[in-house]
Design an enzyme around this catalytic site. Structure first.
Site, PDB file in Angstrom:
ATOM      1  N   GLU A  33       0.814  -1.216   0.000  1.00  0.00           N
ATOM      2  CA  GLU A  33       0.000   0.000   0.000  1.00  0.00           C
ATOM      3  C   GLU A  33       0.849   1.267   0.000  1.00  0.00           C
ATOM      4  O   GLU A  33       0.674   2.166   0.818  1.00  0.00           O
ATOM      5  CB  GLU A  33      -0.970  -0.032   1.189  1.00  0.00           C
ATOM      6  CG  GLU A  33      -1.994  -1.138   1.018  1.00  0.00           C
ATOM      7  CD  GLU A  33      -2.944  -1.301   2.174  1.00  0.00           C
ATOM      8  OE1 GLU A  33      -4.123  -1.615   1.931  1.00  0.00           O
ATOM      9  OE2 GLU A  33      -2.505  -1.137   3.326  1.00  0.00           O
ATOM     10  N   GLU A  47      -3.971 -10.521   0.020  1.00  0.00           N
ATOM     11  CA  GLU A  47      -4.843 -10.460   1.201  1.00  0.00           C
ATOM     12  C   GLU A  47      -6.241 -10.876   0.760  1.00  0.00           C
ATOM     13  O   GLU A  47      -6.750 -10.385  -0.249  1.00  0.00           O
ATOM     14  CB  GLU A  47      -4.874  -9.046   1.802  1.00  0.00           C
ATOM     15  CG  GLU A  47      -3.528  -8.580   2.319  1.00  0.00           C
ATOM     16  CD  GLU A  47      -3.518  -7.130   2.816  1.00  0.00           C
ATOM     17  OE1 GLU A  47      -4.613  -6.591   3.100  1.00  0.00           O
ATOM     18  OE2 GLU A  47      -2.421  -6.544   2.916  1.00  0.00           O
TER      19      GLU A  47
END
Length: 1075
Positions: free
Chosen positions: A505, A569
């Protein structure tokens, strides 16, 4: 650099800021604070005087110690322990001169190393934030006046074994940056919180006397902007500190290995590069897996330091995989001019990772990553995780069919990789890099028109802008590439590391491309992952977070996608969940291009603390330490509780990941498939048990055919039973480990399956009675009496007020229709938000009409009630037709028909059923040997319609109602049991009442859900911690009997409950039988 009109860059902001103008004045002298730019606030300073990053190895003086990997017997001296400590508000107010050996630290406190100072009574305390930066955003600048600074002092003496050595001072991990002094002399500086560093202190230490080691640690540095991971923000020397003795004359500086197989993956070369200092002979010996024979050897003479390469050929080596972690042992022997030998050893796995045929392949075969995202966290010590605690994590993973670890979102303790090599894991090794907080800034800067864009378009716009702060800013390139170097150079020796990851991220920009290019130039033997390269423009694979199953299936069916997909994820495991795991795992095996994923995440990050009023311990999350801003309980999102015991979610994940599946069956044969990637099933044995109405009637073993290859199917011959069956029959198969391994004890269950042998669903109720009911009435109450049971019913409010069986009262409150549950974490953002908007939590039952009468033969009394279930304010409702049928046999049947009506109906309902309370005498416990609750259905743990496959159908009992509840660290719906055939409650005196559900079509039993606890729904919803909820504990048993129950999904950060598991708001009918 050009920016769009909505740019949120610091450069854009600074253009609009200028200093006020002051008139000139005469000054005798001008001073400035600080006198120079601090290292911790200087993007151009990452390290001072650190040695180059290197592979992690130790130097031994004997081959025996080297091959035993006995690190304490290497030339090492651990400096961990109790240090003196002082904390200042900022670096400028830290004690001056503390590095001087004569400095008196008598008034200082003590602190453990490893440790985080916030967990040892110092400073403001832990701070949790997921995305947002905890400081004002002005990269690379961090606060000068509010930057906690810890000063550490430790005395030490050089051990005799190091007197003639090059002496290195090694820090395995310090958060976030530090300067170090030895004997008053500044040694150097390092930043990069999760990366080790070494300093050469040979010429600084007093080898015969006492030495003073002084370290100054800064909570924030410019690196803080790229260490914005979803975790607790804490500081200190949190990993071990060592002195390392390397030979002064001739030594190994670095070691590099790479395995290359031939085209048939039969024979292989082990390529070794040894970087040395000094002159002498280098020999490399490769020992076999049993360490009793040298399979290959070579040597070279080195003069003046060099990089020496060896290529050792092995014929048909046994391969390393996560399923068969076979390890050879490389010993590098150095012999200098004085003929003194030193030894460096490293485990070697013969495995080759490559991108081939559009897939990630190990040793030429496609693999499926059945993984977990693992942060380093301990509930008491934070990131200072003890070795045994870490080892237990990996054993738990292995025993729950997990074969892969993503080191989210930074490199882990070096010892984890040794364990992964030995136990067998595929590791996605991730760089210490995240700057998610810039996204919040840029999202807030969007124009109204941009804010109205579809989510994906808006996110892309925001992230493109956010990348300009650091990721797509060339000024930060060195800082980014340094983190790639630190990661790869340290961990490249490990066969378990099969993928590099560039962080998390941090959007996507030129600096990620620079990281990728450097890694490929240094180690071209591993693919590289980075999720934010969403089009796989540079990376070797696509990556996604939390997509719906349909999205990944569409990807797999898209022929334009020539690289594989990994879900870095998925199935967000926050609170009660995740649901629908099976659909993802099935897709991994149906579509080769989808190569698995990593559950988010491994464990909750709760920190043990105490309620200030009661002293009761609980696990804290964001905000519990007064930390602002915070992201509350979003840090509690693992398949382990904070104490690292499994949640029901991990049990369900294990079931989904099972390497053996029954894909079809008849009465005689079951077809199984081998879902291993490399292993046959020769290490597995199969036991069986036949259940009749939950009772075992026979058991034994079934032969598993030999040499079932990965992906192949095989037949199992099923046992027959000659016993008479009295009800529902189920064959349970249990696949177990034959022999003990490092990870599994002999007999450990790897997988299980349940095969129904019939579909008979007998009701088994009390026979009809020939006696008559006695009925009496008052203006407000009717009393109905059979030989064993007395009921009292209020026709005024339309509710049953009492059920008395042989003088034992069963009801503490009236059964009535209920549809709400305490929202789970996965409910809250999606289905739960709809329930809240539709005021479902305020909906109640209102009676409109009641009629009653008795059958001609007097054996049945019927009450019919018309009711409306509705909230205030809104017009929607569920119109209810409720019929109570009382029988002389002592049986009560409650039939409920519901019709949703009106505007603004909720899309789904949490549940449909009856809710009421039983007196405390039905709760069990207190040493009573009679089970309080017995049921036939799924168990023993909780289950829901999309989280139930791990719970076997059987006959279960608990001594106390308390045992049925799962205590989540953020209170929410829990403890449900699904696919129940019947449930029996027994009071302290032995009286019992059994509940069943009936099919309105044929009167046979129907499956249902039940939940029994000591907590009312609204109390659960209101509580924020278990200790708060325990204050609301009621002596009564709060009971739910549900015809249907909404699934769980993973909507806390992912898809809401799938429609096939959702309880859509539609007309319904159910019947409950109480006897």
């Amino acid at each position: 650099m050009a920016f769009s009109s909505n740019s949120c860059s610091s450069r854009e902001l600074s253009r609009n800021f200028s200093l006020p103008h002051f008139p000139p004045m005469a000054m005798s002298s001008v001073q400035t604070h600080p006198k120079s730019q601090p290292d911790w606030n200087n993007l151009n300073v990452l390290h001072r005087n650190t040695l180059p990053a290197r592979a992690n190895f130790y130097v031994y003086e004997s081959q025996e110690d080297a091959l035993n990997y006995n690190v304490p017997k290497s030339n090492i001296y651990c400096l961990s322990g109790t240090w003196k400590f002082s904390l200042a508000t900022n670096p400028f107010e830290a004690p001056e001169g503390f590095e001087d050996p004569n400095f008196h630290a008598d008034g200082w406190g003590d602190i453990p190393v490893p440790g985080m100072w916030q967990l040892n009574g110092y400073g403001k305390g832990p701070h949790y934030t997921n995305v947002n930066f905890p400081i004002p955003v002005d990269p690379p600048n961090v606060p000068f006046e509010d930057n906690e600074t810890g000063s550490y002092i430790r005395k030490f003496s050089v051990p005799d074994s190091m007197i003639k050595s090059q002496i290195r001072l090694r820090f395995e991990g310090v958060d976030s940056a530090f300067h170090v002094w030895v004997n008053g002399r500044e040694v150097g500086y390092h930043q990069g919180s999760r990366n080790p560093c070494e300093f050469d202190i040979t010429d600084i230490v007093d080898k015969e006397g006492e030495n003073t080691l002084a370290v100054r640690v800064y909570r924030y540095c410019d690196g803080t902007y790229i260490e914005d991971q979803d975790q607790w923000r804490m500081s200190g020397i949190y990993r071990d500190v060592y002195l390392l003795g390397f030979p002064a004359g001739f030594r190994v500086e670095d070691l590099f290995t790479q395995v290359k197989f031939d085209d048939q993956y039969i024979d292989a070369f082990l390529n070794v590069r040894v970087d040395t200092f000094g002159s002498g002979r280098v020999r490399v010996d490769l020992f076999n897996t049993e360490i009793n024979e040298v399979h290959a050897t070579d040597f070279a003479e080195v003069t003046g330091g060099a990089s020496t390469e060896f290529s050792l050929k092995l014929y048909e080596p046994v391969k390393w995989t996560a399923e068969s972690p076979n390890l050879y042992h490389l010993v590098v022997v150095l012999e200098g001019d004085n003929h003194q030998r030193t030894y460096v050893t490293q485990r070697v796995g013969f495995r080759q990772v490559e991108m081939k045929d559009g897939l990630i392949k190990v040793n030429g075969r496609r693999i499926v990553l059945k993984g977990a995202n693992r942060h380093e966290h301990h509930p008491k010590f934070g990131r200072a995780v003890p070795y045994e605690f870490m080892k237990q994590d990996l054993l738990l993973m292995k025993r729950h069919n997990i074969n892969a670890i993503r080191t989210s979102h930074q490199p882990s303790d070096t010892r984890l990789y040794d364990l992964a090599d030995e136990l067998g894991f595929y590791v996605m090794d991730e760089a210490d890099l995240e700057c998610h907080g810039f996204e919040s800034i840029c999202d807030a800067a969007l124009s109204p028109a941009e804010r109205a864009l579809p989510f994906r378009e808006r996110q892309l716009l925001t992230r493109n802008s956010a990348a300009k702060w650091t990721s797509d800013n060339p000024a930060w390139e060195e800082a980014y590439v340094d983190r790639a170097k630190q990661l790869v150079r340290r961990d490249q020796l490990h066969p378990s590391v099969i993928l590099w990851s560039l962080g998390n991220e941090a959007f996507f920009g030129c600096n990620h491309k620079a990281m990728y290019n450097w890694i490929k130039s240094y180690d071209n033997s591993r693919p590289i992952h980075y999720e934010a390269d969403i089009y796989a423009e540079t990376m070797d694979m696509y990556s996604m977070m939390y997509p719906p199953v349909e999205t990944i299936v569409n990807f797999a069916q898209d022929s334009s996608k020539t690289k594989p997909l990994v879900l870095c994820e998925f199935i967000h495991a926050m609170g009660n969940g995740p649901g629908n795991i099976k659909e993802y795992i099935d897709a991994f095996y149906e579509y080769p291009k989808i190569q698995g994923g990593f559950v988010w995440e491994w464990a909750n990050h709760g920190l043990i603390t105490k309620d200030k009023e009661t002293g009761e311990e609980f696990y804290a999350y964001g905000g519990d330490f007064g930390d602002i801003p915070n992201d509350s309980n979003f840090v509690m999102d693992g398949v382990l509780h904070s104490d690292h015991t499994p949640t029901p979610g991990l049990i369900e994940y294990k079931k989904g990941l099972e390497p053996i599946k029954v894909i079809s069956s008849t009465s005689e044969v079951a077809i199984i498939v081998n879902r291993y990637d490399f292993n046959t099933l020769d290490h597995v044995e199969c036991n069986y048990m036949i259940l009749d109405e939950g009772q075992a009637i026979s058991c034994g073993s079934i032969e598993v055919p030999s040499a079932i290859k990965p992906g192949q199917t095989a037949e199992l011959r099923l046992p027959s039973t000659s016993a008479k069956l009295f009800g529902e029959a189920i064959l349970q198969l249990s696949f177990r480990q034959k022999t003990e391994t490092l990870a599994f004890p002999a007999g450990f269950e790897i997988a299980f399956e349940e095969i129904p042998l019939n579909t008979w669903s007998p009701l088994n109720t009390q026979p009809e009675s020939q006696s008559k009911l006695a009925v009496s009435e008052t203006p407000v109450l009717m009393t109905i009496t059979s030989q064993t049971t007395t009921w009292k019913f209020s026709h005024v409010i339309g509710r049953l007020r009492s059920l008395m069986k042989n003088s034992a009262e069963f009801l503490a409150s009236s059964p009535e229709f209920t549809a709400y549950r305490a929202p789970t974490d996965n409910d809250a953002p999606q289905d739960g938000a709809d329930w809240k908007n539709r005021l479902l939590y305020l909906a109640k039952v209102f009676t409109r009409k009641c009629t009653w009468g008795i059958a001609e033969n007097g054996s049945v009394f019927v009450v019919r009630v018309e009711q409306r279930f509705a909230p205030p304010t809104l017009s929607w409702s569920v119109n209810l037709d409720v019929t109570y049928t009382f029988s002389a046999s002592g049986v009560l049947v409650i039939r409920v028909k519901g019709t949703p009506m009106g505007e603004n109906l909720p899309r789904t309902l949490p549940r449909i059923g009856l809710g009421f309370e039983l007196p405390g005498s039905w709760a069990g416990g207190n040493g009573n040997t009679t089970p309080a609750v017995t049921w036939y259905g799924r168990g023993p743990g909780e289950s829901y319609r999309d989280k139930k496959l791990s719970q076997r159908v059987g006959l279960y009992e608990v001594a106390a109602v308390d045992e049925l509840r799962t205590e989540y660290e953020f209170p929410q719906e829990s403890g449900n049991r699904t696919d129940t055939r019947w449930v029996k409650f027994t009071d302290d005196c032995g009286e019992s009442v059994t509940a069943r559900f009936l099919s309105s079509d044929n009167g046979e039993r129907k499956l249902f859900d039940f939940n029994a606890s000591h907590y009312r729904t609204y109390d659960v919803e209101a509580a924020k911690h278990p200790y708060e909820l325990r204050k609301k504990n009621t002596d009564n048993v709060v009971l739910r009997l549900d015809a249907q129950h909404h699934g769980l999904g993973s909507g806390s950060c992912g898809p809401r409950t799938r429609d096939e598991y959702a309880l859509l708001t539609e007309s319904f009918e159910f019947e409950v039988l109480l006897e």
